[in-house]
Structure formats: structure tokens, C-alpha cells
Design a protein around this motif. Structure first.
Motif, short mmCIF file in Angstrom:
data_model
loop_
_atom_site.label_atom_id
_atom_site.label_comp_id
_atom_site.label_asym_id
_atom_site.label_seq_id
_atom_site.Cartn_x
_atom_site.Cartn_y
_atom_site.Cartn_z
N MET A 1 0.83 -1.20 0.00
CA MET A 1 0.00 0.00 0.00
C MET A 1 0.87 1.26 0.00
N ALA A 2 1.94 1.24 0.79
CA ALA A 2 2.84 2.40 0.85
C ALA A 2 3.44 2.70 -0.52
N ILE A 3 3.76 1.62 -1.27
CA ILE A 3 4.33 1.80 -2.61
C ILE A 3 3.31 2.46 -3.53
N LEU A 4 2.06 2.00 -3.47
CA LEU A 4 1.02 2.58 -4.31
C LEU A 4 0.80 4.05 -3.97
N VAL A 5 0.78 4.37 -2.67
CA VAL A 5 0.61 5.76 -2.25
C VAL A 5 1.76 6.61 -2.75
N LEU A 6 2.98 6.07 -2.65
CA LEU A 6 4.16 6.81 -3.08
C LEU A 6 4.07 7.18 -4.56
N PHE A 7 3.77 6.19 -5.40
CA PHE A 7 3.72 6.47 -6.84
C PHE A 7 2.45 7.22 -7.23
N TRP A 8 1.36 6.99 -6.52
CA TRP A 8 0.13 7.71 -6.83
C TRP A 8 0.33 9.22 -6.62
N SER A 9 1.17 9.56 -5.64
CA SER A 9 1.42 10.97 -5.36
C SER A 9 2.13 11.67 -6.51
N GLN A 10 2.76 10.88 -7.40
CA GLN A 10 3.47 11.46 -8.54
C GLN A 10 2.55 11.79 -9.70
N SER A 11 1.24 11.52 -9.55
CA SER A 11 0.30 11.83 -10.63
C SER A 11 -0.07 13.31 -10.63
N LYS A 12 0.43 14.06 -9.62
CA LYS A 12 0.22 15.50 -9.58
C LYS A 12 1.57 16.20 -9.55
N PRO A 13 1.69 17.33 -10.25
CA PRO A 13 2.97 18.07 -10.23
C PRO A 13 3.23 18.64 -8.85
N LYS A 14 4.49 18.61 -8.44
CA LYS A 14 4.88 19.13 -7.14
C LYS A 14 6.23 19.82 -7.28
N LYS A 15 6.23 21.12 -7.04
CA LYS A 15 7.45 21.93 -7.13
C LYS A 15 8.14 21.78 -8.48
N GLY A 16 7.30 21.78 -9.54
CA GLY A 16 7.84 21.69 -10.89
C GLY A 16 8.29 20.31 -11.31
N LEU A 17 7.99 19.30 -10.49
CA LEU A 17 8.40 17.92 -10.79
C LEU A 17 7.15 17.08 -11.04
N TRP A 18 7.07 16.42 -12.19
CA TRP A 18 5.91 15.61 -12.55
C TRP A 18 6.40 14.34 -13.25
N PHE A 19 6.02 13.22 -12.71
CA PHE A 19 6.48 11.91 -13.22
C PHE A 19 8.01 11.82 -13.19
N GLY A 20 8.63 12.50 -12.23
CA GLY A 20 10.08 12.48 -12.12
C GLY A 20 10.78 13.34 -13.14
N VAL A 21 10.03 14.22 -13.82
CA VAL A 21 10.59 15.11 -14.84
C VAL A 21 10.38 16.56 -14.40
N THR A 22 11.43 17.36 -14.47
CA THR A 22 11.28 18.78 -14.15
C THR A 22 10.67 19.50 -15.34
N LEU A 23 9.64 20.30 -15.05
CA LEU A 23 8.90 20.98 -16.11
C LEU A 23 8.67 22.44 -15.71
N PRO A 24 8.68 23.37 -16.69
CA PRO A 24 8.38 24.77 -16.37
C PRO A 24 6.89 24.95 -16.09
N GLU A 25 6.54 26.03 -15.42
CA GLU A 25 5.16 26.28 -15.01
C GLU A 25 4.21 26.31 -16.21
N GLU A 26 4.65 26.88 -17.31
CA GLU A 26 3.76 27.02 -18.47
C GLU A 26 3.43 25.69 -19.14
N ALA A 27 4.21 24.64 -18.85
CA ALA A 27 3.96 23.34 -19.49
C ALA A 27 2.98 22.47 -18.69
N LEU A 28 2.76 22.82 -17.43
CA LEU A 28 1.99 21.93 -16.55
C LEU A 28 0.53 21.80 -16.97
N GLY A 29 0.00 22.76 -17.72
CA GLY A 29 -1.40 22.68 -18.14
C GLY A 29 -1.59 22.00 -19.48
#
Length: 451
Positions: A1-29
Motif C-alpha cells: 500500500m505504501a508503494i502505491l501511495v508513493l507512486f500515486w502521489s506522482q500523478s500530480k505536479p509538485k514543485k515543478g516535478l511531474w512523473f520524475g521530470v522537471t517541467l516549467p510552469e507554463e507546461a503543466l497545463g
């Protein structure tokens, strides 16, 4: 369950990081990233369901603790290893989008892969002539097995040799078959093809040697008439079956890693930023950074810099420590399931309990009370092993308020209860008739009679 929660949390951008990829603010939408989020979540829903379904066999193994333990550990290792697969796939797609659209949040640089591609392009599969090694290993087994009287054991050597031939044919089909397209670009495609052929040739040869060794061990054990418990038997089957499966899975993902890293390049290089130091967004590999520890991108805590010698050593030490703990414990549990304790009384009146991690001996004359009970006295374990089917080792008996050594099959009454000066010994055989016969022998020697 902890593993699922960990990776599920990556489905939302956080501090410019999404799916382990750094992205600029204008690309997040961008709607393409939103589509990846939907695909990502769906993949982990199915993964979670598969993870739960794969636990069902544990119910069938409830009476075989060692097998349940082995299966659970294999399941856990499989979960830890495969849990990153959906993440890696979406991470790769997000990385391609980033490169194609120039979404660099920080300063970009050109990363050259030309030397790596050239090196992989020069790789060759191992020669099929190396299969002479497992074939020669079959010769002694073939000679000895043909002299055995049992018809099945007589076929052992021939079966091992046949398996070597089958493995050779499979290897040839992987290394000399129709080339597979890994990339739209010729240079990385050739490099990944050649690396894949090398890896598969190494795997199938190793597997051929492994199978011959298994056949040799099985023949030596069975030809000596050694009785193998169900736990050992099923454990051996699991080993022979699961090792090839894990090997195939490992090589497949090794090749997939090359495809992710080089498949979308032109064979010379690509533009990137700090993401290049995070393989799949998970593993830090930066030769220019002398730090051994760095903050994780995914989850909390620290991780190793695998480009440093200390980082590599510490990374593998973790696996070594796990192996040092798990392997001996597995051997102990399999032995406990397969070889039950045995109580022996010699001519001099010495009682010895053998075939146990908790051996014990005492004099018949030391027995103060002796009885045959239909239930095991209740208590708790202080230093021993307790499963749904047996209890062995040191226990504190609640009803008697005494320390005790238990060597019992819980579901096979009756139980012989022996009281020494400051200790109880509780023992039974899995066969109730043998337990009663042993009780009669002890009662005759001690002159004590219980119920």
C-alpha cells in the motif's frame, strides 16, 4: 500500500516535478500531460489489483510456513521490482514530450551518447559453441544415470542433455532471429539490437548451466533414497521455475532501460538539464558530483549517487545484508517444515530431542510428572518458532506459570507433557499412534502414569 501511495502521489505536479521530470510552469497545463496522468493512474489501479490477486496463493500455503514465507518474500521482491515499471513508462513519455517541446525549466545542455552507442553497436552475442560447457557437464550425469535401476532416474542425464539442446535453440532464435525495431533512428536501433543479443545469449547459456546443476543435485538426492519433505520438494520446484522467470524479466527490463535511454536519440546526443542525472527519475547517477548521498526526487529521505564508488558499494551492501538475513532464515524454516524434531531414549535412560534448532537432552530419572494431554497448554513464545501447525522452542506457559520447551504439532493430539524440576517438556509426533507408543515407553521407564 505504501508503494502505491508513493507512486500515486506522482500523478500530480509538485514543485515543478511531474512523473520524475522537471517541467516549467507554463507546461503543466498541457493536455498531453493530463492524458499521461490519466494513463498513469489507470496503470497503478490495475497494478494494485494484480498485487492483491497475487497474494491469494498464500491462503493455500497456510499449513506450510516455510513455503508461505518464501512465497511472500518472492512476492515482496517482485512488488518492489515491478512497482516502478508503470512509473518508468510514463516518465519516459513525459521526457520525450519535454525534449520535443523544449520544456527546460533550467539551463539545458547537450548530452553526448555517441561513444556509448558505438560501444553497444560493437557488441556480439556469445558464441553458441559455449553451450559445449553445459553439454559436457551432462556427460557424467548421463553415464551414472544410465546405470541406475529406476526407469525415471535413468532418464535424468538424457533429459538434462535434451534441455541443454532446447536452451541452445531458444538462444539461437533470440540472437539470430529477425531484428526488432527499438527506435526510429538507425544508430540507436542497431546499438540496442546488438546489446539485446549479447544479454540474451548470456542469459540462455547461464540458464542451461543452472538447469544441468539442478538435474545433477536432484539425481544425487533421489538416487540415494533420501526422503524429501513436501516443503523441500515444493521449494525446489519453485526455485527451478522462478529463477528462469525472474531472469527473463530482468533481461527484458535491462533492454527496456536501453530503449528508454537511447531509443529517442539520433545516436549522437540529446538536449537535457539536471534530469539526465536521474535515470527514470528514480536513480541518481552523476559522475560530476562527489556527494555519496543526495535527497530523493521521489519519496522522502536520501539515496545514493551510483556514479561514485562509495555509492555503488553501499547500494550493493544493502542487498548483501538482506541476503545474509533472508537466506539462512529460509534454510531454517524449510528445515523446520521438512525435518520434524525427534525424541529418542537410549539404553542408559538419556532422552534426547534431535533435528531441531532447539535441541535438548535430559535423564529419564529427571521426569517428575508425566501425562498425555489432548490439548497443548497455552502460553507465549520467548525464543522459538510458532506457526499455525507447529510450535518449537522456548515458551512461557500461562496455565502452568512455568517455562517450557515445546516440540509439538498443534493439530495432531495427543501431547506428552513432562515436568522436570524447573521446566516442562511438551512433545508429540505427527502420527498420534507413535506419540502414544512413546508415552507408554516413558511411563514404563519412569513408573509414572498420567491420564
Amino acid at each position: 500500500m505504501a508503494i502505491l501511495v508513493l507512486f500515486w502521489s506522482q500523478s500530480k505536479p509538485k514543485k515543478g516535478l511531474w512523473f520524475g521530470v522537471t517541467l516549467p510552469e507554463e507546461a503543466l497545463g498541457d493536455e498531453r500531460l493530463a492524458a499521461l496522468r490519466k494513463e498513469f493512474r489507470k496503470a497503478y489501479v490495475w497494478y494494485g489489483l494484480g498485487m492483491l490477486v497475487s497474494l491469494v496463493p498464500l491462503l493455500a500455503l497456510s499449513d506450510y510456513f516455510s513455503l508461505a514465507y518464501i512465497y511472500f518474500f518472492i512476492w515482496l521482491a517482485g512488488v518492489l521490482y515491478t512497482s516502478t515499471v508503470p512509473f518508468k513508462r510514463i516518465h519516459h513519455k513525459a521526457t520525450v514530450l519535454k525534449r520535443d517541446n523544449g520544456w527546460f525549466a533550467r539551463g539545458k545542455r547537450y548530452v553526448s551518447v555517441e561513444k556509448e552507442i558505438a560501444f553497444m553497436s560493437g557488441l556480439k552475442p556469445w558464441s553458441p559453441y559455449w553451450f559445449i560447457v553445459p553439454a559436457l557437464m551432462c556427460v557424467p550425469l548421463l553415464i551414472f544415470s544410465l546405470q541406475h535401476g529406476h526407469p525415471l532416474l535413468r532418464l535424468t542425464g538424457a533429459a538434462a542433455l535434451l534441455m541443454t539442446g532446447v536452451t541452445l535453440l531458444i538462444s539461437l532464435s533470440f540472437t539470430h532471429g529477425k531484428p526488432r525495431a527499438y527506435s526510429r533512428n538507425a544508430a540507436p536501433n542497431l546499438a540496442i539490437q546488438q546489446a539485446a543479443r549479447r544479454y540474451w545469449s548470456m542469459f540462455w547459456l547461464t540458464l542451461a548451466i543452472f538447469e544441468v546443476m539442478n538435474a545433477t543435485i536432484a539425481y544425487n538426492v533421489l538416487s540415494e533414497g533420501t526422503m524429501i519433505g513436501l516443503g523441500m520438494w515444493l521449494g525446489g520446484i519453485a526455485m527451478v521455475s522462478l529463477v528462469p522467470l525472474f531472469g527473463i524479466f530482468y533481461v527484458h527490463h535491462l533492454i527496456k532501460d536501453l530503449e528508454y535511454r537511447y531509443g529517442d536519440t539520433d545516436g549522437k546526443g540529446y538536449e537535457s538539464d539536471d534530469d539526465q542525472h536521474w535515470r527514470h527519475g528514480l536513480y541518481y547517477h552523476n559522475p560530476e558530483d562527489s556527494s555519496v548521498w543526495v535527497m530523493k526526487r521521489i519519496g522522502g529521505g536520501m539515496t545514493f549517487n551510483l556514479a561514485t564508488r562509495a555509492g555503488k558499494v553501499m547500494h550493493y551492501i544493502v542487498y548483501a545484508i538482506i541476503a545474509v538475513i533472508v537466506i539462512p532464515l529460509t534454510v531454517i524454516l524449510v528445515r523446520a517444515d521438512s525435518v520434524p524434531p525427534e525424541l529418542l531414549v537410549d539404553d542408559e535412560g538419556v532422552v534426547t530431542i534431535e533435528n531441531s534448532e532447539y535441541p535438548y537432552s535430559f535423564e529419564v530419572a529427571d521426569i517428575r510428572e508425566l501425562s498425555l494431554e489432548d490439548t497443548v497448554p497455552t502460553g507465549f513464545r520467548t525464543n522459538g518458532m510458532a506457526t499455525s501447525t507447529y510450535a518449537r522452542g522456548n515458551f512461557k506457559l500461562t496455565e502452568l506459570d512455568e517455562s517450557a520447551k515445546l516440540y509439538v504439532f498443534k493439530k495432531s493430539p495427543p501431547f506428552i507433557v513432562m515436568k522436570l524440576d524447573e521446566l516442562y517438556i511438551v512433545y508429540n509426533d505427527e502420527d498420534p499412534e507413535k506419540t502414544r507408543a512413546l508415552y507408554e515407553e516413558l511411563a514404563g521407564r519412569t513408573g509414572l502414569a498420567g491420564k
